[in-house]
Design an enzyme around this catalytic site. Structure first.
Site, PDB file in Angstrom:
ATOM      1  N   ARG A   1       3.527  -7.895  13.727  1.00  0.00           N
ATOM      2  CA  ARG A   1       2.777  -6.828  13.052  1.00  0.00           C
ATOM      3  C   ARG A   1       1.528  -7.387  12.374  1.00  0.00           C
ATOM      4  NH1 ARG A   1       6.739  -3.801   9.224  1.00  0.00           N
ATOM      5  NH2 ARG A   1       5.114  -2.239   9.132  1.00  0.00           N
TER       6      ARG A   1
ATOM      7  N   LYS B   1       0.812  -1.216   0.000  1.00  0.00           N
ATOM      8  CA  LYS B   1       0.000   0.000   0.000  1.00  0.00           C
ATOM      9  C   LYS B   1       0.847   1.269   0.000  1.00  0.00           C
ATOM     10  CE  LYS B   1      -0.993  -0.021   5.000  1.00  0.00           C
ATOM     11  NZ  LYS B   1       0.137  -0.920   5.321  1.00  0.00           N
TER      12      LYS B   1
ATOM     13  N   ARG C   1      -5.064   3.124  11.953  1.00  0.00           N
ATOM     14  CA  ARG C   1      -4.758   1.703  12.179  1.00  0.00           C
ATOM     15  C   ARG C   1      -5.630   1.124  13.287  1.00  0.00           C
ATOM     16  NH1 ARG C   1       0.784   1.990  10.201  1.00  0.00           N
ATOM     17  NH2 ARG C   1       1.684  -0.065   9.863  1.00  0.00           N
TER      18      ARG C   1
ATOM     19  N   ARG D   1      11.916  -6.740   1.366  1.00  0.00           N
ATOM     20  CA  ARG D   1      11.718  -5.300   1.284  1.00  0.00           C
ATOM     21  C   ARG D   1      12.970  -4.537   1.721  1.00  0.00           C
ATOM     22  NH1 ARG D   1       6.089  -2.720   3.220  1.00  0.00           N
ATOM     23  NH2 ARG D   1       6.997  -2.449   5.269  1.00  0.00           N
TER      24      ARG D   1
ATOM     25  N   ARG E   1      14.506  -2.468   7.120  1.00  0.00           N
ATOM     26  CA  ARG E   1      14.015  -1.862   8.360  1.00  0.00           C
ATOM     27  C   ARG E   1      13.998  -2.899   9.477  1.00  0.00           C
ATOM     28  NH1 ARG E   1       8.474   0.654   6.338  1.00  0.00           N
ATOM     29  NH2 ARG E   1       7.869  -0.282   8.303  1.00  0.00           N
TER      30      ARG E   1
HETATM   31  P1  AMP Z   1       4.447   1.554   8.609  1.00  0.00           P
HETATM   32  O1  AMP Z   1       5.611   2.205   7.973  1.00  0.00           O
HETATM   33  O2  AMP Z   1       3.125   2.234   8.244  1.00  0.00           O
HETATM   34  O3  AMP Z   1       4.378   0.079   8.393  1.00  0.00           O
HETATM   35  O4  AMP Z   1       4.595   1.780  10.190  1.00  0.00           O
HETATM   36  C1  AMP Z   1       5.699   1.277  10.908  1.00  0.00           C
HETATM   37  C2  AMP Z   1       5.376   1.255  12.400  1.00  0.00           C
HETATM   38  O5  AMP Z   1       5.080   2.586  12.848  1.00  0.00           O
HETATM   39  C3  AMP Z   1       4.152   0.443  12.791  1.00  0.00           C
HETATM   40  O6  AMP Z   1       4.455  -0.936  12.934  1.00  0.00           O
HETATM   41  C4  AMP Z   1       3.766   1.096  14.109  1.00  0.00           C
HETATM   42  O7  AMP Z   1       4.637   0.698  15.160  1.00  0.00           O
HETATM   43  C5  AMP Z   1       4.058   2.570  13.833  1.00  0.00           C
HETATM   44  N1  AMP Z   1       2.853   3.233  13.260  1.00  0.00           N
HETATM   45  C6  AMP Z   1       2.734   3.786  12.014  1.00  0.00           C
HETATM   46  N2  AMP Z   1       1.506   4.291  11.827  1.00  0.00           N
HETATM   47  C7  AMP Z   1       0.818   4.050  12.978  1.00  0.00           C
HETATM   48  C8  AMP Z   1      -0.512   4.301  13.396  1.00  0.00           C
HETATM   49  N3  AMP Z   1      -1.414   4.897  12.601  1.00  0.00           N
HETATM   50  N4  AMP Z   1      -0.856   3.928  14.661  1.00  0.00           N
HETATM   51  C9  AMP Z   1       0.022   3.335  15.481  1.00  0.00           C
HETATM   52  N5  AMP Z   1       1.278   3.044  15.143  1.00  0.00           N
HETATM   53  C10 AMP Z   1       1.689   3.383  13.896  1.00  0.00           C
END
Ligand code: AMP
Length: 213
Positions: free
Chosen positions: A171, A13, A88, A127, A160
């Site tokens: 996750r 996404k 989320r 990734r 990452r």
């Molecule tokens: P992402 O890059 O969107 O996969 O986010 C990486 C990490 O950031 C997630 O696994 C969460 O720990 C934190 N994170 C990002 N967006 C949110 C959100 N909307 N609510 C809570 N934690 C978030």
């Protein structure tokens, strides 16, 4: 146009969100990127977020919502935006809805990039990300032109910490418990559009464009 991207971590996404942002000339707003930028710059927010991110847990709603609302209040968001990784949780979706309602606005589309779990772990282990500009790649599906180097800015690519296998499993669990209910939420709002995320990236993008017009 206000768009939300839904889907499991690793569903692609983020890649689609960047392409949508480019095509429609609206900002790509990723809460994950905002947190990572803060970690990189050693801010107090970064230190707080890192505690949760390293374990594959969600950063608490209160903090996340504050960061997101600050971001979408900026001038460049006034014609719309594509949210990637937010909301989320139902709490986050409710706060966003409340704030938009106050402005007489709403989310136009919630695009669910649908990929079964069994594909996810495999995808995420391949990734690679650029810590400098946030671009993402996949060693098989979206390789950079030069191995290990970002096409956009020439910085080295890294895996990452939260793309490592144990964290990915966590996750996914968190996704099913807390984020998947948003699919029903936006269906009820009349904003949900499903796309098949197992197709090649360009086909997924074509399906999305067909929806957005
Ligand atoms: P992402 O890059 O969107 O996969 O986010 C990486 C990490 O950031 C997630 O696994 C969460 O720990 C934190 N994170 C990002 N967006 C949110 C959100 N909307 N609510 C809570 N934690 C978030």
């Amino acid at each position: 146009m206000k768009i939300i991207m839904l889907g499991a971590p690793g569903a692609g996404k983020g890649t689609q969100a960047i392409k949508i942002a480019e095509k429609y000339g609206i900002p790509h707003v990723s809460t994950g990127d905002i947190f990572r930028a803060n970690i990189k710059n050693n801010t107090p927010l970064g230190a707080e977020a890192k505690k949760y991110m390293d374990e594959g847990k969600l950063v608490p709603d209160e903090l996340t919502v504050r960061i997101l609302l600050d971001r979408v209040a900026k001038d460049d968001c006034k014609n719309g935006y594509v949210l990637d990784g937010f909301p989320r949780t139902i709490v986050q979706a409710d706060v966003l809805k409340e704030e938009l309602t106050k402005l007489g606005e709403k989310i136009d589309y919630a695009i669910n990039v649908d990929v079964p779990d069994e594909n996810i772990v495999r995808r995420m282990s391949g990734r690679r990300s650029c810590l400098n500009c946030g671009a993402t790649y996949h060693i098989e599906h979206i390789p950079p032109k030069k191995e290990g180097i970002c096409d956009q800015c020439g910085s080295p690519l890294t895996q990452r910490d939260d793309d490592k296998e144990e964290t990915v499993k966590n996750r996914l669990k968190v996704y099913h418990e807390q984020t998947q209910p948003l699919i029903d939420y936006y269906e009820k709002e009349g904003a949900l559009k499903n796309v098949d995320g197992t197709k090649p990236m360009e086909e997924v993008f074509a399906d999305i464009i067909a929806i957005l017009g």
